[in-house]
Design an enzyme around this catalytic site. Structure first.
Site, mmCIF file in Angstrom:
data_model
loop_
_atom_site.group_PDB
_atom_site.id
_atom_site.type_symbol
_atom_site.label_atom_id
_atom_site.label_comp_id
_atom_site.label_asym_id
_atom_site.label_seq_id
_atom_site.Cartn_x
_atom_site.Cartn_y
_atom_site.Cartn_z
ATOM 1 N N HIS A 62 -51.823 16.584 78.245
ATOM 2 C CA HIS A 62 -52.192 18.008 78.076
ATOM 3 C C HIS A 62 -53.548 18.199 77.419
ATOM 4 C CE1 HIS A 62 -50.959 18.413 73.783
ATOM 5 N NE2 HIS A 62 -49.965 17.615 74.100
ATOM 6 N N ASP A 83 -53.282 13.729 69.978
ATOM 7 C CA ASP A 83 -52.404 14.721 70.622
ATOM 8 C C ASP A 83 -53.246 15.844 71.218
ATOM 9 O OD1 ASP A 83 -50.256 16.175 71.482
ATOM 10 O OD2 ASP A 83 -49.666 16.869 69.492
ATOM 11 N N GLU A 104 -49.350 22.887 76.631
ATOM 12 C CA GLU A 104 -48.114 22.181 76.287
ATOM 13 C C GLU A 104 -47.614 22.613 74.924
ATOM 14 O OE1 GLU A 104 -45.736 18.839 74.439
ATOM 15 O OE2 GLU A 104 -47.582 19.762 73.750
ATOM 16 N N GLU A 105 -48.551 22.900 74.011
ATOM 17 C CA GLU A 105 -48.192 23.059 72.599
ATOM 18 C C GLU A 105 -47.388 24.320 72.289
ATOM 19 O OE1 GLU A 105 -48.222 20.840 70.584
ATOM 20 O OE2 GLU A 105 -49.877 19.458 70.887
ATOM 21 N N ASP A 163 -48.310 11.272 76.352
ATOM 22 C CA ASP A 163 -48.420 12.278 75.282
ATOM 23 C C ASP A 163 -47.840 11.729 73.976
ATOM 24 O OD1 ASP A 163 -48.895 14.589 73.883
ATOM 25 O OD2 ASP A 163 -47.227 15.713 74.755
ATOM 26 N N HIS A 203 -50.881 17.162 64.845
ATOM 27 C CA HIS A 203 -50.997 18.598 64.529
ATOM 28 C C HIS A 203 -51.681 18.861 63.189
ATOM 29 C CE1 HIS A 203 -47.373 19.779 67.332
ATOM 30 N NE2 HIS A 203 -48.296 19.070 67.951
#
Lengths: 461, 461
Positions: A282, A294, A328-329, A356, A428
């Site tokens: 993503h 990520d 995606e998130e 991912d 994140h």
């Protein structure tokens, strides 16, 4: 008796059938070609420079942001530069949430001692509309929260404090157990009348930076402010609460905006037939750090896997399609739209492979549960042993490719399995930057993706 | 016909024999006990704190230094604190070499442009006795050097420039190919009359810190100054040489001193019989950085593996002996003495396991070539799969345990296989510090060592 005879017949002949069919397939898999894939990735790979560019020239790229829009242009331009057979955008609608400029929180005890917390609003949270204040109620997790009486929660600030279980060998498993803190905590606390929610960051180590991520609200539930604090802070808040009443003050001006148009970015090498093998990761990330692991890693893994096949002049049996999924998130509208549009266009999807889980050492592939698919992959175990691809088991494919299963229940889905030990140090957070990615491990991931695409292309009818 | 009959008999019964014997052994291997080992390492492990202490309270600890002496005291005190059955020192004689305080080098071209190089003297090098200067002759490697005429080399400074071959999946393999640059380059260049030798650092990435390590001189060969430069510097020197004559100026005041007394540090849990299983790593390091991955990790892996077995109240069949070997880096007198003293004491050694490949993710074990030993380990593959211990193959054991093989040719030797991708970013350089070790990966290494000691203790007679 018929059944018995048939069974006996099968019992003796099945191993021979398997042996024959596996031998045939193994003969087709060209170990020299796999060696070329790895040589190209390790000697003249472009994944690392592409990741540097994505992280430094674009940066963090949360859905709906200017950076996400620029990332779409970045991906399209890069894919076009490789002269694949097709490069195109797929229009989708995506959420738009912004963190704003104010994010601050303190705890205060009855003696008037204060401690500033390192917080990050959770994606989808509303702002506080000025400084809010409330007594902190510590609850271990969402299951425990649901057992509480609304009287105990009303107008309080709920602190969900469960830590990762360090005993899990794979840290994604520990993450899975704690996921509801972030995903559902605010929703459930709001139902009980809480003023706001703060959570212990979903992270492996005890350190001082918070980790964001999406929080979900049901349609009929009142949205409330929700934030994550660093794991060190969480330990401290727990300690203070054990000593007496603790008040939390916080201000955040994050905001949900109307949906916007964005795009999945797609490139293809046309196959001899019209069946499709998708590989991807993503393109969006959270809005802190640089989204390096990520999922910048998955993006450059996928692009590089396709580039390698093209550079080696591979002519696939099936169309190999690389998808840079958007969103995606916080919503997965890229993945959902991709699957729906595929079905509407009557496409025939036979396989999808996602990366991912970061840019660390690849160790194998997870195969989404299906009696035969794991065996199809495991036949290549010996071939992949020397490349340290060692673990093939049933498991998770990927969030982006997941929705395809609804329309293509028989298709094969694979998730690249990657050393997970450090992933939730960075995930994140502001720490997920280019500098924490190792060049060779990233390159090995691209080679592993390229190899598995090749093997499935020659294996699947 | 006898042979044929026997063969047929064996052919049908062998799988059943194997099944029975393997089942027996597997039944003895307690999967719950292995789970306890991992739980203890991951939840209440002491390896990470021990490594912090070794790196920060002691620091770099080259053989013969005050730090090496302090490291012996550190190890003895720590092992005694765990109340093992025996803790003792084993006296050995070791080399003493010091880097000194001056280390500087420049290249200069015919236009008078100069470039300062980041260098480190190689261990065992002599000093320059003031600033020396000479024309630089670039030679790819020692094989190429040996083909040259002394006239081409005399009074020149030889620059050995071969880079790591990035195609090797395991970086130790690339290191092995380049090892002669550092190990033999100065010796061979001196035979041809060279004034000094500089080498491209034995390192995976292109960056700007040099990597030291031992260089060897034959007894009858004149010692000359030898140093490593950073890989970035090496690329630059090659570029300058392509453009014309390059002179190198360097000064180093490193020095070889007389041998000194030092110690292997040893702890034991006494077994039911007198046979011995050794586990260990090396306590000495190079004198730059903190020796965190090389081999602080192996030291705390070994100590923690023994601590875990004791904490779980394991009563071994054989004596489990943890050895903190001194002087692996420049002479291996710890390993050589250990083996010799073992034989002199008529000890019975059945197995040795070494950790000397860093504190990264453990992926399996290398078994020193022997027909049966690999099979003995591979029977546990299924049991170890969930712990991501996946790769069992014939390979290298360890430098420290190697000399035991001379006296005990039938013994089993294992080297813990560890993700090698980043190792030569740090190895023998200022970058090898505590902060580049991941806590969980280090803990998994300790658990893997403990598990393999347990499995071999129940497997070997």
């Amino acid at each position: 008796m018929y059944i018995y005879t048939k069974y006996r017949f099968m019992k003796f002949l099945l191993p021979i059938f398997l042996l024959l069919s596996f031998s045939n397939i193994k003969a087709q898999a060209d170990s020299t070609f796999i060696r070329y894939i790895y040589d190209l990735a390790l000697e003249n790979g472009e994944a690392y420079e592409n990741l540097r560019s994505l992280c430094k020239d674009i940066g963090a790229r949360v859905t709906g942001s200017a950076e996400a829009e620029m990332a779409v242009k970045w991906g399209e331009k890069l894919l076009k530069s490789y002269n694949f057979d097709k490069v195109y955008l797929q229009e989708i609608q995506v959420p738009h949430w912004e963190r704003g400029t104010t994010e601050a929180a303190w705890i205060e005890n009855e003696k008037g001692d204060i401690l500033k917390l390192n917080i990050l609003a959770l994606g989808g949270s509303i702002g506080t509309n000025g400084l809010i204040s409330g007594e902190v109620i510590e609850v271990k997790n969402v299951d425990a929260l649901k057992l509480l009486n609304p009287n105990e929660i009303k107008d309080k600030i709920v602190f969900l404090s469960e830590a990762f279980n360090q005993k899990h060998i794979n840290t994604f498993s520990a993450y899975g157990y704690c996921y509801p803190l972030r995903g559902d905590g605010a929703n459930e606390a709001s139902k009980l009348g809480a003023k706001a929610v703060v959570i212990r960051s979903l992270a492996t180590p005890t350190d001082n930076h918070p980790h964001t991520g999406v929080t979900h609200f049901d349609k009929d539930v009142n949205k409330i402010p929700a934030a994550a604090m660093s794991t060190q802070n969480a330990d401290m808040v727990s300690k203070w609460i054990k000593q007496g009443k603790v008040t939390l003050k916080m201000e955040m001006d994050c905001k949900v905006f109307p949906d916007v148009t964005s795009y999945n970015v797609i490139a293809e090498i046309t196959g001899k037939d019209k069946k499709i093998i998708t590989l991807g990761g993503h393109l969006d990330s959270w809005d802190v750090g640089e989204g390096a692991h990520d999922d910048g890693a998955g993006i450059v893994h996928s692009i590089e896997a396709l580039r390698i096949l093209k550079t080696l002049n591979y002519k696939p049996n099936h169309t190999i399609r690389c998808v840079l999924f958007m969103n995606e998130e916080n919503g997965n509208f890229g993945g959902k739209s991709y699957a729906k549009l595929a079905k509407e266009a009557n496409e025939e999807h036979i396989c999808a492979i996602e990366s991912d889980r970061g840019g660390f050492l690849p160790i194998g592939f997870d195969v989404v549960e299906n009696t035969n698919h794991l065996e199809l992959v495991k036949q290549y175990e010996n071939l992949l042993f020397d490349y340290d691809l060692l673990k093939f088991k049933n498991g998770h494919g990927g969030v982006d490719i997941g929705p395809l299963k609804e329309y293509y229940p028989e298709m094969m889905q694979l998730g690249m399995a990657i050393n997970s030990q450090e992933y939730f140090n960075y995930h994140h957070s502001e720490a997920d930057v280019f500098e924490v990615v190792n060049k060779r491990e990233l390159e090995l991931g691209a080679a592993a993706m390229s190899t598995m695409v090749y093997l499935m292309d020659i294996t699947l009818d």
